[in-house]
Design an enzyme around this catalytic site. Structure first.
Site, short mmCIF file in Angstrom:
data_model
loop_
_atom_site.label_atom_id
_atom_site.label_comp_id
_atom_site.label_asym_id
_atom_site.label_seq_id
_atom_site.Cartn_x
_atom_site.Cartn_y
_atom_site.Cartn_z
N SER A 691 0.84 -1.19 0.00
CA SER A 691 0.00 0.00 0.00
C SER A 691 0.88 1.26 0.00
O SER A 691 1.63 1.48 -0.95
CB SER A 691 -0.95 -0.03 1.20
OG SER A 691 -2.00 0.88 1.03
N ASP A 768 -9.12 -4.63 -6.21
CA ASP A 768 -8.73 -3.78 -5.09
C ASP A 768 -9.62 -2.54 -5.06
O ASP A 768 -9.55 -1.69 -5.94
CB ASP A 768 -7.26 -3.39 -5.22
CG ASP A 768 -6.69 -2.76 -3.97
OD1 ASP A 768 -7.46 -2.17 -3.20
OD2 ASP A 768 -5.47 -2.86 -3.77
N HIS A 800 -7.63 -5.51 -1.64
CA HIS A 800 -6.37 -4.89 -1.22
C HIS A 800 -5.53 -5.82 -0.34
O HIS A 800 -4.30 -5.79 -0.41
CB HIS A 800 -6.68 -3.59 -0.46
CG HIS A 800 -5.49 -2.73 -0.22
ND1 HIS A 800 -4.69 -2.25 -1.23
CD2 HIS A 800 -4.95 -2.25 0.93
CE1 HIS A 800 -3.72 -1.50 -0.72
NE2 HIS A 800 -3.85 -1.50 0.59
#
Length: 829
Positions: A691, A768, A800
């Site tokens: 991320s 995602d 995600h």
């Protein structure tokens, strides 16, 4: 006639008499010799095998199994000339579902302050017990662990639920039913919740009044009220027009992920008379489309999700309402005038009902404290609302001595009433010149106007107010403190109404080997706290602590030491002075039994997002332990500029310029590691991030170009912050129109040609909802256009977290590290 009788030995060999017996015995001896030879060769063959075969598909699932110990495995190390043979924690064991320690205990507080410990993965409690306020003795409470968390406030009813659909990180749809409680026993009769028998319920909230059992719930994005739990047909629909893009009482994606960090958007008042709720209008918000591939349809299915990105004109429009159950009246509460002129460009950060101080009797008995913020999230407003009107209590701008920063929604989430006002967390300049988040007491006058009359804190950031008791004038809050990797609860006695200088007591000082607390909370009265002490590689200890006298503590769980079936890696914590002027904090794992003079690779696992923290003195993740134990590498996490807990001096360096200071400090930390720890092989250093950490990993690869970092692993990365959501991005970067250069500098795509002399792995899920695959699609395209060799993993139908493909992801990451990145002439896999 001679009988051919024979005896059968218990060992399984038949022994015949005469010539036949001699022949049989000879065969038996030969057979035993063959078995022995096979066994010896099998043992030798086993010890010659590589630790794992990542090509095999063993169908492991990552589950939360039982407490049975992992079996110790002795394997030949990757770098055998450097390490002694040791018991290792392997990849197969990582996904076996077996646990080697207990890291968390579940519990609840009852409204009267009683403590109830819940069932967990390791204990089945048929008879639940509670420890009443003022007592240290457990007494029988309830005989059903399934319903104890779902009791009505008067404890005469409870709900049960079954998850049907997973939505986003914090939300799902359920089937609910109500049961009656007679003499602490669950009745067999059940009543459904919702207009129909199998209605999907998105949220459920009991009335908090101790004599009540009515409730509200959300169905099809509308809010309903039900007075009698046994009469579902009597439910009243409070809102109309609810839909996926127009929600009442249920957070949309943006608020669930970035503001509330929960799906709940309903707040009962303590008396049970009022219900406040939010409406989230996304009808004018731009959408993204998430693909889903199935066997049932020859075409790709797409899920439509409203997702406002940085700088867009149409952000989520939020409206707040209060329902008066006595008068059956719904009113809209207006935002502050300064925000009303902003055409809906504002946020509701949190809500909390409080009982009004005695000098504010003209304002009614209860008011809703709402914390509003402008779209840039650097100015907050505290309003006091009821069904009649709203008054402005406090306006606070995050600008001190010409220094500016953002407000994090979590900072103001803990609002607690006092006898003359309320407590919250706001930034305050300390004696050392730094600006820290401290506890602020907002004192209210008779009109509801407030002013800050007291600050409580020291040279570190307060994270959250946990509780306050007017009865004993004691405050509890959580903070990282001024040590490396610490996280504790602090107690302040004589907090509000003494002229003495307030003193802070650090609760972890009461316990041996307890630097980091996991879950920590105060009871509803503010007179007791529960803390969970996390010690690396040991069972978590659960304590019930008296706020007035912390020597009155009870250890409820964790009295036995964990039995670790592998040699525990060495764990180091410390800080290193960086050229930027700050101390970089670190946690480092190294293999057990590391030999003097050994040189081993380093994997630096980074996140580095604004106000985040990665270094804690607790058991590392299982994946980190496994990769160190199995492959003889060093693993580290760091906290550098931009991270939380140490005030504005550390955080403000990244304000409006993400991806700069963090990258510089990370590379300087690597240099400091090399200079400090002689066992680190400077030619085998890798960085991995997920991320925001994936974004920083790519920035590091671009800036360093293989000088220090030889390999980079970027998972679900942001590659251009104009692709990310408005609330998060604008909080730290501001509006693109006002900070264009700040946005340009976060875009890694134009710099793909600089990913040279570094081996690069990119992984992303196509579904995602958080960091859209668009980021990796554009990034991989740029790498391809620039002729950059890299490895890419694309996971269909994965969000995600890639939670359903971790076995494959971790396997590929480790294959990349050991076979491509840390390649050695010694004992290659």
């Amino acid at each position: 006639m001679e009988n051919d009788n024979y005896d059968v030995e218990e060992q399984g060999c038949s022994v015949f008499n005469g010539k036949h017996g001699y022949f049989a015995r000879s065969c038996c001896v030969v057979f035993i010799l063959i078995i022995c030879v096979i066994f010896v060769f099998s043992v030798i063959f086993t010890f010659m095998q590589n630790p794992i075969n990542l090509n095999s598909d063993n169908g492991f699932n990552q589950t939360s199994g039982n407490t049975s110990s992992l079996e110790a495995t002795t394997l030949k190390p990757k770098f055998s000339s450097l390490m002694t043979t040791t018991r290792r924690f392997t990849f197969e064991q990582l996904f076996s579902g077996k646990q080697f320690l207990v890291d968390y205990y579940d519990y609840i507080w009852l409204p009267d302050g009683s403590f109830v410990q819940m069932n967990d993965d390791f204990t089945i409690r048929k008879q639940m017990k509670k420890i009443p306020l003022g007592s240290s003795v457990a007494e029988p409470f309830f005989n059903n662990g399934e319903y104890v968390k779902a009791l009505s406030s008067n404890m005469k009813y409870a709900y049960g639920s079954k998850k049907v659909n997973e939505l986003w990180r914090h939300s799902a749809e359920y089937l609910y039913h109500i049961v009656k409680i007679n003499n602490k026993t669950v009745s067999t009769e059940q009543w459904h919740v919702g207009p129909e028998e199998n209605s999907l319920i998105q949220a459920f909230y009991w009335n908090p009044n101790a004599s009540s059992n009515d409730f509200v719930y959300v169905h099809n994005y509308n809010l309903y009220y039900q007075k009698d739990p046994e009469k579902p047909d009597g439910a009243i629909q409070l809102t109309v027009g609810g839909s996926t893009f127009n929600r009442f009482g249920l957070a949309n994606w943006l608020y669930e992920e970035e503001i509330l960090e929960a799906s709940s958007a309903v707040w009962w008042s303590p008396s049970g008379r009022y219900v406040s709720y939010l409406r989230f209008d996304d009808r004018e918000v731009n959408r993204i489309f998430l693909p889903k591939y199935t066997d049932d349809d020859s075409y790709v299915e797409y899920f439509e999700l409203p997702y406002p990105k940085a700088g867009v004109q149409n952000n989520t429009l939020v409206t707040q309402y209060i329902w008066d159950s006595e008068n059956h009246k719904i009113v809209e509460t207006a935002p502050p005038n300064e925000l009303s002129a902003a055409n809906g460009d504002y946020y509701v950060l949190t809500n909390k009902w409080i009982t009004m101080p005695r000098n504010g009797s003209d304002l009614g008995e209860e008011r809703l404290v709402t914390v509003w913020a402008n779209r840039d999230q650097n100015h907050v407003y505290f309003s006091l609302c009821n069904e009649q009107d709203c008054v402005m209590a406090l306006s606070f701008q995050f600008s001190i001595d010409n220094r500016q920063l953002w407000v994090s929604p979590k900072d103001v989430r803990g609002v607690f009433p006092t006898e003359t006002g309320f407590l919250t967390v706001l930034p305050h300049k300390h004696d050392d010149g730094n600006i820290y988040n401290h506890v602020a007491h907002v004192e209210l006058d008779g009109t509801g106007t407030g002013k800050i009359t007291k600050w409580i804190g020291e040279n570190f950031d307060v994270i959250l107010v946990l509780g306050y008791s007017s009865k004993i004038d004691a405050l509890t809050f959580s903070a990282y403190g001024d040590g490396v990797g610490e996280f504790s609860t602090y107690i302040v006695r004589e907090a509000m109404y003494s002229n003495k200088k307030t003193t802070l007591q650090k609760v972890t000082d009461q316990f041996e080997d307890c630097k980091t607390l996991g879950s920590q909370s105060a009871d509803p009265t503010g007179q007791r706290i529960v803390v969970q002490c996390e010690k690396p590689f040991d069972n978590t200890r659960l304590y019930l602590v008296d706020v007035v006298d912390t020597t009155k503590k009870i250890m409820l769980e964790g009295g036995t030491k964990a039995v670790i079936p592998f040699d525990v890696p060495n764990m180091k914590f410390g800080k290193l002075k960086l050229p930027s002027g700050i101390d970089g904090h670190y946690m480092m794992l190294t293999p057990a039994n590391l030999l003097d003079g050994a040189k081993i690779p380093l994997l630096l696992d980074i996140y580095g997002g604004p106000d985040s923290k990665q270094v804690f003195q607790k058991t590392p993740t299982a994946h980190a332990i496994q990769i160190v134990s199995q492959y003889d590498i060093a693993y580290a996490r760091i906290d550098v500029r931009g991270t939380g807990g140490r005030g504005w001096d550390v955080k403000e360096a990244v304000y409006r310029k993400l991806g700069d200071a963090e990258v510089v400090d990370t590379l300087d930390m690597i240099r400091a590691f090399i200079n400090t720890f002689g066992f680190i092989d400077e030619d085998r250093i890798a960085v991995m991030g997920w991320s925001y950490g994936g974004f920083l990993t790519s920035k590091i690869a671009i800036k360093d170009q293989g000088e220090l970092v030889k390999c980079a692993i970027s998972i679900a990365p942001v590659t251009d912050f104009k692709y990310y959501d408005s609330a998060y991005t604008e909080r730290y970067l501001g509006q693109p129109a006002e900070n264009l250069q700040g946005y340009i500098n976060t875009n890694v795509i134009p710099h793909a040609r600089n990913v040279t002399n570094v081996k690069y792995l990119l992984a992303h899920g196509e579904r995602d909802d958080n960091v859209h695959y668009q980021n990796s699609a554009r990034w991989s395209e740029a790498l391809q256009q620039n002729g950059i060799h890299f490895t890419q993993l694309v996971y269909a139908n994965e969000a995600h977290s890639l939670s359903h493909k971790l076995f494959h992801l971790y396997g590929e990451v480790q294959r990349f590290l050991m076979n491509d990145c840390f390649k050695s002439n010694l004992d290659l896999l």
